[in-house]
Motif scaffolding. Structure first.
Motif, PDB file in Angstrom:
ATOM      1  N   LEU A  13     -21.167 -32.239   9.449  1.00  0.00           N
ATOM      2  CA  LEU A  13     -20.938 -33.575   9.993  1.00  0.00           C
ATOM      3  C   LEU A  13     -19.943 -33.493  11.144  1.00  0.00           C
ATOM      4  CD1 LEU A  13     -20.600 -35.601   6.673  1.00  0.00           C
ATOM      5  CD2 LEU A  13     -22.621 -35.357   8.120  1.00  0.00           C
ATOM      6  N   PRO A  14     -20.189 -34.213  12.251  1.00  0.00           N
ATOM      7  CA  PRO A  14     -19.256 -34.169  13.370  1.00  0.00           C
ATOM      8  C   PRO A  14     -17.934 -34.839  13.018  1.00  0.00           C
ATOM      9  CG  PRO A  14     -20.887 -35.892  13.724  1.00  0.00           C
ATOM     10  CD  PRO A  14     -21.312 -35.137  12.494  1.00  0.00           C
ATOM     11  N   LEU A  17     -18.040 -39.139  15.603  1.00  0.00           N
ATOM     12  CA  LEU A  17     -19.415 -39.612  15.742  1.00  0.00           C
ATOM     13  C   LEU A  17     -19.521 -40.420  17.030  1.00  0.00           C
ATOM     14  CD1 LEU A  17     -22.241 -39.770  14.509  1.00  0.00           C
ATOM     15  CD2 LEU A  17     -21.556 -41.891  13.394  1.00  0.00           C
ATOM     16  N   ARG A  20     -25.151 -43.788  19.273  1.00  0.00           N
ATOM     17  CA  ARG A  20     -25.933 -44.462  18.221  1.00  0.00           C
ATOM     18  C   ARG A  20     -25.483 -45.913  18.043  1.00  0.00           C
ATOM     19  NH1 ARG A  20     -29.519 -40.730  18.899  1.00  0.00           N
ATOM     20  NH2 ARG A  20     -29.161 -38.734  17.846  1.00  0.00           N
ATOM     21  N   ARG A  24     -26.166 -48.106  14.701  1.00  0.00           N
ATOM     22  CA  ARG A  24     -25.005 -48.426  13.875  1.00  0.00           C
ATOM     23  C   ARG A  24     -24.828 -49.944  13.752  1.00  0.00           C
ATOM     24  NH1 ARG A  24     -20.098 -44.920  16.178  1.00  0.00           N
ATOM     25  NH2 ARG A  24     -19.162 -45.311  14.135  1.00  0.00           N
ATOM     26  N   GLY A  54     -29.072 -35.846  13.802  1.00  0.00           N
ATOM     27  CA  GLY A  54     -27.943 -36.640  13.324  1.00  0.00           C
ATOM     28  C   GLY A  54     -28.253 -37.724  12.330  1.00  0.00           C
ATOM     29  N   SER A  57     -25.598 -37.622   9.537  1.00  0.00           N
ATOM     30  CA  SER A  57     -24.317 -38.099  10.074  1.00  0.00           C
ATOM     31  C   SER A  57     -24.292 -39.616  10.147  1.00  0.00           C
ATOM     32  CB  SER A  57     -24.065 -37.511  11.466  1.00  0.00           C
ATOM     33  OG  SER A  57     -23.959 -36.098  11.406  1.00  0.00           O
ATOM     34  N   LEU A  58     -25.417 -40.212  10.546  1.00  0.00           N
ATOM     35  CA  LEU A  58     -25.493 -41.669  10.635  1.00  0.00           C
ATOM     36  C   LEU A  58     -25.428 -42.300   9.251  1.00  0.00           C
ATOM     37  CD1 LEU A  58     -25.705 -43.970  12.618  1.00  0.00           C
ATOM     38  CD2 LEU A  58     -28.188 -43.684  12.632  1.00  0.00           C
ATOM     39  N   ASP A  61     -21.812 -42.068   8.128  1.00  0.00           N
ATOM     40  CA  ASP A  61     -21.002 -43.062   8.840  1.00  0.00           C
ATOM     41  C   ASP A  61     -21.197 -44.441   8.220  1.00  0.00           C
ATOM     42  OD1 ASP A  61     -19.494 -44.078  11.311  1.00  0.00           O
ATOM     43  OD2 ASP A  61     -21.403 -45.140  11.500  1.00  0.00           O
ATOM     44  N   VAL A 239     -20.029 -36.389  23.416  1.00  0.00           N
ATOM     45  CA  VAL A 239     -20.015 -35.487  22.264  1.00  0.00           C
ATOM     46  C   VAL A 239     -19.153 -34.263  22.558  1.00  0.00           C
ATOM     47  CG1 VAL A 239     -21.432 -33.901  20.890  1.00  0.00           C
ATOM     48  CG2 VAL A 239     -22.219 -36.236  21.308  1.00  0.00           C
ATOM     49  N   GLN A 271     -23.071 -29.460  19.488  1.00  0.00           N
ATOM     50  CA  GLN A 271     -21.973 -28.939  18.664  1.00  0.00           C
ATOM     51  C   GLN A 271     -21.897 -27.416  18.762  1.00  0.00           C
ATOM     52  OE1 GLN A 271     -19.687 -30.670  16.819  1.00  0.00           O
ATOM     53  NE2 GLN A 271     -20.517 -32.648  17.470  1.00  0.00           N
TER      54      GLN A 271
END
Length: 389
Positions: A13-14, A17, A20, A24, A54, A57-58, A61, A239, A271
């Motif tokens: 996971l970043p 974030l 998006r 989101r 991602g 990750s979303l 979040d 990013v 990344q």
């Protein structure tokens, strides 16, 4: 001065974030419906995209935001060949205990009994994503059991002052088809009593997931499908720049441009490029990441990308490999279907099966009508180098 640890996290996971915003915002609005009205958020949310863009990750979040709003959250990661429901029941129960919602013995007994039921259902499904022989519809007992579990859990959270229950299911494409049908039927039934169920279901899967859902239940087409795309140039820059800026390190414009070209909007590769450059530079506060640092990290990047390409190639059948080689033969990123068929010596209709299977696994993706591209930037060049004519 002490060398700073890399803020980039390829494969994880970043730490920051980025982007998006529309996605989101939509997920936040659905949570707000539960918070404000104490009702079902709506149909299941399905984030779908190839690997590395991602989705997880979303979801994470959204989980963090939901907890801040007073939700109890239950996380399930599906795995191929494993059943989903026992883990779902266990995750919901653990979440309620951790949130100290299960302080009433009678409520705990109800949830425990439902969890046991899931272990006894013995739901069967075929390898071709269909119900087992003799089953024309999902088992009614399983549907009602899942309804009871989700209703009781969500109601208990709300009754004790929380917002509701958020269930998050990752890798949904790996869920058994019959269990997916049961999940959709249970949510459909709960929607009939929307005001009694302060609940949201948000999921993520590969590009094949929407089709799988619609095959599992006709009303599955009403799910909230959200396609996750590659980052545009502005978000790609963020990013790379924002995690570095937070540690007082900057990117030279030439290094930044080269990293953007390597990643081509792919969050994982951004990344990877950031981390490889950082490891080569070993910066301290005030340093600038230079093009030479990116170039020094190229061996690491190439090795990782080659391993990913090789894994995708090796998992393909001989016919699928011929399809990929025909795609790689084209000189541009977007490949017309006619070129693939011509290179393979077939008509366009006869390549539908390998095309569909490669899209299902997230190796390639549609890029307009009759056009395709590799989901992993750089794979075309790897195929040409290792399996070219």
């Amino acid at each position: 001065m002490t060398t700073l640890r890399s803020p980039f996290t390829p494969g994880d996971l970043p730490r920051v974030l980025v982007g998006r915003v529309p996605e989101r915002t939509r997920l936040r609005d659905l949570l707000a419906r539960v918070t404000a009205y104490g009702e079902l958020a709506g149909p299941p949310v399905v984030l779908h995209a190839p690997r590395g863009l991602g989705k997880t990750s979303l979801l994470r979040d959204t989980e963090d935001r939901a907890r801040e709003l007073g939700f109890v959250t239950a996380w399930v990661a599906c795995a191929k060949g494993s059943t989903m429901f026992p883990e779902l029941a266990s995750s919901v129960r653990r979440a309620l205990i951790d949130a100290e919602v299960l302080d009433d013995r009678s409520t705990r007994r109800v949830l425990d009994s439902i969890a046991v039921e899931f272990g006894l259902f013995g739901i069967s499904f075929s390898s071709e994503f269909g119900l087992a022989a003799g089953e024309s519809a999902p088992p009614a007992a399983a549907i009602s059991g899942l309804e009871r579990l989700l209703h009781q859990a969500a109601h208990s959270v709300r009754e004790r002052g929380g917002a509701g229950l958020l269930v998050l299911i990752d890798e949904l494409h790996a869920a058994p088809y019959a269990e997916l049908a049961i999940l959709l039927n249970a949510l459909q039934n709960l929607a009939g009593r929307r005001a009694e169920n302060p609940l949201a279901l948000m999921t993520a899967g590969l590009p094949s997931t929407p089709e799988m859902i619609m095959r599992a239940a006709t009303f599955g087409e009403r799910s909230e499908f959200i396609s996750i795309e590659r980052f545009d140039d502005d978000d790609s820059r963020r990013v790379l720049q924002e995690p570095a800026t937070g540690l007082e390190v900057s990117w030279h414009p030439d290094a930044l441009a080269a990293a953007l070209a390597v990643a081509d909007g792919n969050p994982y590769l951004l990344q990877l490029a950031g981390d490889a450059t950082w490891q080569a530079a070993a910066p301290v506060a005030g340093d600038v990441l230079e093009l030479a640092d990116l170039q020094a990290g190229e061996d690491r990047m190439r090795g990782q990308m080659a391993a990913m390409c090789r894994a995708r190639w090796d998992s393909a059948s001989e016919l699928e490999q011929s399809f990929l080689a025909a795609m790689a033969d084209y000189a541009q990123e977007i490949v017309p279907r006619e070129h693939i068929a011509h290179t393979m010596g077939r008509d366009t209709r006869s390549i539908s099966v390998p095309r569909a299977r490669l899209i299902d696994r997230g190796v390639i993706e549609a890029a307009g009508r009759g056009r395709l591209r590799f989901t992993l930037p750089g794979m075309a060049a790897w195929v040409r180098d290792h399996h070219g004519g």
